[in-house]
Design a protein around this motif. Structure first.
Motif, PDB file in Angstrom:
ATOM      1  N   MET A   1       0.836  -1.197   0.000  1.00  0.00           N
ATOM      2  CA  MET A   1       0.000   0.000   0.000  1.00  0.00           C
ATOM      3  C   MET A   1       0.873   1.250   0.000  1.00  0.00           C
ATOM      4  SD  MET A   1      -3.219   0.502   0.004  1.00  0.00           S
ATOM      5  CE  MET A   1      -4.364   1.797   0.184  1.00  0.00           C
ATOM      6  N   HIS A   2       1.977   1.216   0.681  1.00  0.00           N
ATOM      7  CA  HIS A   2       2.843   2.385   0.752  1.00  0.00           C
ATOM      8  C   HIS A   2       3.437   2.723  -0.609  1.00  0.00           C
ATOM      9  CE1 HIS A   2       6.551   4.636   1.709  1.00  0.00           C
ATOM     10  NE2 HIS A   2       5.742   5.234   2.573  1.00  0.00           N
ATOM     11  N   LYS A   3       3.791   1.681  -1.395  1.00  0.00           N
ATOM     12  CA  LYS A   3       4.375   1.938  -2.707  1.00  0.00           C
ATOM     13  C   LYS A   3       3.385   2.644  -3.624  1.00  0.00           C
ATOM     14  CE  LYS A   3       8.072  -1.249  -3.473  1.00  0.00           C
ATOM     15  NZ  LYS A   3       8.809  -1.595  -4.638  1.00  0.00           N
ATOM     16  N   THR A   4       2.117   2.342  -3.534  1.00  0.00           N
ATOM     17  CA  THR A   4       1.109   2.970  -4.390  1.00  0.00           C
ATOM     18  C   THR A   4       0.999   4.452  -4.074  1.00  0.00           C
ATOM     19  OG1 THR A   4      -0.094   0.898  -4.400  1.00  0.00           O
ATOM     20  CG2 THR A   4      -1.269   2.836  -5.174  1.00  0.00           C
ATOM     21  N   SER A   5       0.966   4.810  -2.793  1.00  0.00           N
ATOM     22  CA  SER A   5       0.862   6.222  -2.448  1.00  0.00           C
ATOM     23  C   SER A   5       2.132   6.965  -2.835  1.00  0.00           C
ATOM     24  CB  SER A   5       0.581   6.381  -0.948  1.00  0.00           C
ATOM     25  OG  SER A   5       1.664   5.866  -0.199  1.00  0.00           O
ATOM     26  N   ASN A   6       3.294   6.315  -2.723  1.00  0.00           N
ATOM     27  CA  ASN A   6       4.535   6.943  -3.135  1.00  0.00           C
ATOM     28  C   ASN A   6       4.542   7.168  -4.636  1.00  0.00           C
ATOM     29  OD1 ASN A   6       7.058   8.013  -3.046  1.00  0.00           O
ATOM     30  ND2 ASN A   6       8.126   6.066  -2.775  1.00  0.00           N
ATOM     31  N   ARG A   7       4.058   6.192  -5.403  1.00  0.00           N
ATOM     32  CA  ARG A   7       4.013   6.309  -6.855  1.00  0.00           C
ATOM     33  C   ARG A   7       3.038   7.414  -7.249  1.00  0.00           C
ATOM     34  NH1 ARG A   7       2.846   0.787  -9.231  1.00  0.00           N
ATOM     35  NH2 ARG A   7       4.796   0.352  -8.172  1.00  0.00           N
ATOM     36  N   ASN A   8       1.927   7.519  -6.536  1.00  0.00           N
ATOM     37  CA  ASN A   8       0.941   8.548  -6.821  1.00  0.00           C
ATOM     38  C   ASN A   8       1.514   9.933  -6.524  1.00  0.00           C
ATOM     39  OD1 ASN A   8      -1.473   9.636  -7.587  1.00  0.00           O
ATOM     40  ND2 ASN A   8      -2.536   9.159  -5.678  1.00  0.00           N
ATOM     41  N   ALA A   9       2.264  10.063  -5.443  1.00  0.00           N
ATOM     42  CA  ALA A   9       2.872  11.346  -5.099  1.00  0.00           C
ATOM     43  C   ALA A   9       3.899  11.755  -6.141  1.00  0.00           C
ATOM     44  CB  ALA A   9       3.516  11.267  -3.714  1.00  0.00           C
ATOM     45  N   SER A  10       4.704  10.809  -6.615  1.00  0.00           N
ATOM     46  CA  SER A  10       5.691  11.156  -7.630  1.00  0.00           C
ATOM     47  C   SER A  10       5.007  11.534  -8.935  1.00  0.00           C
ATOM     48  CB  SER A  10       6.678  10.010  -7.845  1.00  0.00           C
ATOM     49  OG  SER A  10       6.018   8.875  -8.360  1.00  0.00           O
ATOM     50  N   PHE A  11       3.867  10.910  -9.238  1.00  0.00           N
ATOM     51  CA  PHE A  11       3.108  11.280 -10.431  1.00  0.00           C
ATOM     52  C   PHE A  11       2.660  12.726 -10.351  1.00  0.00           C
ATOM     53  CE2 PHE A  11      -1.156  11.748 -12.295  1.00  0.00           C
ATOM     54  CZ  PHE A  11      -0.834  11.553 -13.625  1.00  0.00           C
ATOM     55  N   TRP A  12       2.120  13.135  -9.195  1.00  0.00           N
ATOM     56  CA  TRP A  12       1.664  14.518  -9.058  1.00  0.00           C
ATOM     57  C   TRP A  12       2.840  15.489  -9.041  1.00  0.00           C
ATOM     58  CZ3 TRP A  12      -2.803  15.695 -10.556  1.00  0.00           C
ATOM     59  CH2 TRP A  12      -3.868  14.822 -10.410  1.00  0.00           C
ATOM     60  N   LYS A  13       3.986  15.041  -8.543  1.00  0.00           N
ATOM     61  CA  LYS A  13       5.170  15.897  -8.573  1.00  0.00           C
ATOM     62  C   LYS A  13       5.598  16.139 -10.011  1.00  0.00           C
ATOM     63  CE  LYS A  13       8.413  15.373  -5.451  1.00  0.00           C
ATOM     64  NZ  LYS A  13       9.581  14.845  -4.732  1.00  0.00           N
ATOM     65  N   ILE A  14       5.569  15.103 -10.839  1.00  0.00           N
ATOM     66  CA  ILE A  14       5.927  15.250 -12.249  1.00  0.00           C
ATOM     67  C   ILE A  14       4.941  16.182 -12.948  1.00  0.00           C
ATOM     68  CG2 ILE A  14       6.026  14.013 -14.449  1.00  0.00           C
ATOM     69  CD1 ILE A  14       7.187  11.639 -12.847  1.00  0.00           C
ATOM     70  N   ILE A  15       3.664  16.045 -12.652  1.00  0.00           N
ATOM     71  CA  ILE A  15       2.651  16.932 -13.238  1.00  0.00           C
ATOM     72  C   ILE A  15       2.905  18.376 -12.816  1.00  0.00           C
ATOM     73  CG2 ILE A  15       0.185  17.490 -13.237  1.00  0.00           C
ATOM     74  CD1 ILE A  15       0.832  15.061 -14.893  1.00  0.00           C
ATOM     75  N   ALA A  16       3.218  18.594 -11.550  1.00  0.00           N
ATOM     76  CA  ALA A  16       3.463  19.948 -11.055  1.00  0.00           C
ATOM     77  C   ALA A  16       4.702  20.549 -11.705  1.00  0.00           C
ATOM     78  CB  ALA A  16       3.623  19.931  -9.533  1.00  0.00           C
ATOM     79  N   TYR A  17       5.788  19.768 -11.829  1.00  0.00           N
ATOM     80  CA  TYR A  17       6.986  20.271 -12.489  1.00  0.00           C
ATOM     81  C   TYR A  17       6.713  20.589 -13.960  1.00  0.00           C
ATOM     82  CZ  TYR A  17      10.220  19.377  -8.646  1.00  0.00           C
ATOM     83  OH  TYR A  17      10.882  19.429  -7.461  1.00  0.00           O
ATOM     84  N   GLY A  18       5.960  19.728 -14.621  1.00  0.00           N
ATOM     85  CA  GLY A  18       5.627  19.977 -16.024  1.00  0.00           C
ATOM     86  C   GLY A  18       4.826  21.252 -16.188  1.00  0.00           C
ATOM     87  N   PHE A  19       3.860  21.474 -15.293  1.00  0.00           N
ATOM     88  CA  PHE A  19       3.055  22.689 -15.353  1.00  0.00           C
ATOM     89  C   PHE A  19       3.915  23.923 -15.088  1.00  0.00           C
ATOM     90  CE2 PHE A  19      -0.054  25.704 -13.532  1.00  0.00           C
ATOM     91  CZ  PHE A  19      -0.908  25.792 -14.616  1.00  0.00           C
ATOM     92  N   ALA A  20       4.822  23.842 -14.114  1.00  0.00           N
ATOM     93  CA  ALA A  20       5.695  24.973 -13.806  1.00  0.00           C
ATOM     94  C   ALA A  20       6.626  25.288 -14.977  1.00  0.00           C
ATOM     95  CB  ALA A  20       6.509  24.687 -12.548  1.00  0.00           C
TER      96      ALA A  20
END
Length: 50
Positions: A1-20
């Motif tokens: 379960m922890h790996k899924t939330s970590n993967r989800n957080a990194s996904f949103w980090k990539i989206i945020a960096y792309g938007f910036a």
């Protein structure tokens, strides 16, 4: 379960960096190609119905 939330957080980090990066590219292109930025702005205003 922890790996899924970590993967989800990194996904949103990539989206945020792309938007910036996209916003920064738009800002810097306003200096180098102001006519293009004005046409993009007018297009966005037209699409929004203003």
């Amino acid at each position: 379960m922890h790996k899924t939330s970590n993967r989800n957080a990194s996904f949103w980090k990539i989206i945020a960096y792309g938007f910036a990066i996209f916003i920064l590219l738009m800002v810097f292109s306003a200096y180098y190609a102001p006519e293009m930025m004005m046409s993009i702005t007018n297009q966005v205003w037209a699409l929004c119905g203003w």
